[in-house]
Design an enzyme around this catalytic site. Sequence first.
Site, short mmCIF file in Angstrom:
data_model
loop_
_atom_site.label_atom_id
_atom_site.label_comp_id
_atom_site.label_asym_id
_atom_site.label_seq_id
_atom_site.Cartn_x
_atom_site.Cartn_y
_atom_site.Cartn_z
N ILE A 137 0.87 -1.16 0.00
CA ILE A 137 0.00 0.00 0.00
C ILE A 137 0.91 1.22 0.00
O ILE A 137 2.07 1.14 0.40
CB ILE A 137 -0.99 0.02 1.20
CG1 ILE A 137 -0.27 -0.09 2.55
CG2 ILE A 137 -2.03 -1.06 1.06
CD1 ILE A 137 -1.23 -0.02 3.74
N ASP A 138 0.40 2.33 -0.50
CA ASP A 138 1.22 3.53 -0.67
C ASP A 138 1.77 4.01 0.67
O ASP A 138 1.18 3.80 1.73
CB ASP A 138 0.41 4.65 -1.32
CG ASP A 138 -0.07 4.29 -2.72
OD1 ASP A 138 0.63 3.51 -3.39
OD2 ASP A 138 -1.13 4.79 -3.12
N LYS A 139 2.88 4.72 0.60
CA LYS A 139 3.55 5.24 1.79
C LYS A 139 2.58 5.99 2.71
O LYS A 139 2.58 5.79 3.92
CB LYS A 139 4.69 6.17 1.35
CG LYS A 139 5.37 6.92 2.47
CD LYS A 139 6.34 7.95 1.89
CE LYS A 139 6.65 9.02 2.91
NZ LYS A 139 7.12 10.26 2.27
N THR A 141 -0.69 5.87 2.79
CA THR A 141 -1.91 5.14 3.11
C THR A 141 -1.63 4.26 4.33
O THR A 141 -0.61 3.58 4.38
CB THR A 141 -2.35 4.24 1.92
OG1 THR A 141 -2.61 5.08 0.79
CG2 THR A 141 -3.59 3.46 2.25
N ARG A 237 -7.21 6.02 -5.70
CA ARG A 237 -6.91 7.44 -5.92
C ARG A 237 -7.23 7.86 -7.35
O ARG A 237 -7.81 8.92 -7.59
CB ARG A 237 -5.44 7.70 -5.57
CG ARG A 237 -5.11 7.41 -4.12
CD ARG A 237 -3.62 7.25 -3.86
NE ARG A 237 -2.89 8.50 -4.06
CZ ARG A 237 -1.57 8.59 -4.01
NH1 ARG A 237 -0.84 7.48 -3.80
NH2 ARG A 237 -0.98 9.74 -4.20
#
EC number: 5.4.99.-
Length: 300
Positions: A137-139, A141, A237
């Site tokens: 998962i994104d940094k 998030t 997103r």
Amino acid sequence: MEELMINITEEQKGERIDKVISAIDEEWSRSQISNWVKDGHIKVNGETVKPNYKVRLEDEILITPPLLEELDAEPENLNLDIVYEDEDVLVVNKPKGMVVHPAPGHASGTLVNGLMYHCTDLSGINGIVRPGIVHRIDKDTSGLLMVAKNDLAHASLVDQLVEKSVTRKYIALVHGHIAHDKGTIDAPIARDPKERQKMAVVDKGKHAVTHFTVLERFGDFTLVECRLETGRTHQIRVHMRYIGFPLVGDPKYGPRKTMDIGGQALHAGVIGFIHPRTKEYLEFSAPLPAEFEELLETLR
């Protein structure tokens, strides 16, 4: 990574080059990019520049990342929030701001560093830099990730992701008032042909499906639960922006005027999967981080 050529957009005009390029990949830090600029790995119109160079609209920027040296991930005590663990799998609640695995500019402080301190048995399928990592998962998030502790578990979890049988539900705060209670976004995603540092809905992109349900409305903002059917880069997103409801705080896909909350308001709240060994369905949930709850209380 291969060479990457980018063209400057109207929105980026006048920004420092290290800031512009750090937005391409959330795992590239500005200090790392400054070094690349100094070492000639980033050129503007074929010329070397200084890290404080202000980009212009007509600039063509060529990024040639240096060949990655094998990163040795070192164990670090990061007090990880382990939600579940047995001999095969582990579920961890990642905090906002933490990168999942070491990368140029992020050699320490990553989830992998913390996992290596927490346990010595992690699957080796993804090599020494990404042990145990099945998905990311994104940094910025927060939320739940599955981790494989052996190769058998790793293969099983990856198969479940491919088969779209893993339950993944996220909570997101978006700009705008979503009038209908439910919806499905079925739109293919690929790298944006106009802005290579972003993903976008593109006709020839990879199949991507997001289901959303409205949880609460706050005038100009809406709280939604998004269930992933596929797992494309930045899928929620990109999809929410595509239908006109970009995530609050998103520096890459949000509107120019959004809340400065240190990244997108997105939390991976639920994950469920078939246990690789017992074949039992397991599902876990993690509450919203305190700062996310405080944001919602402010809006209420």
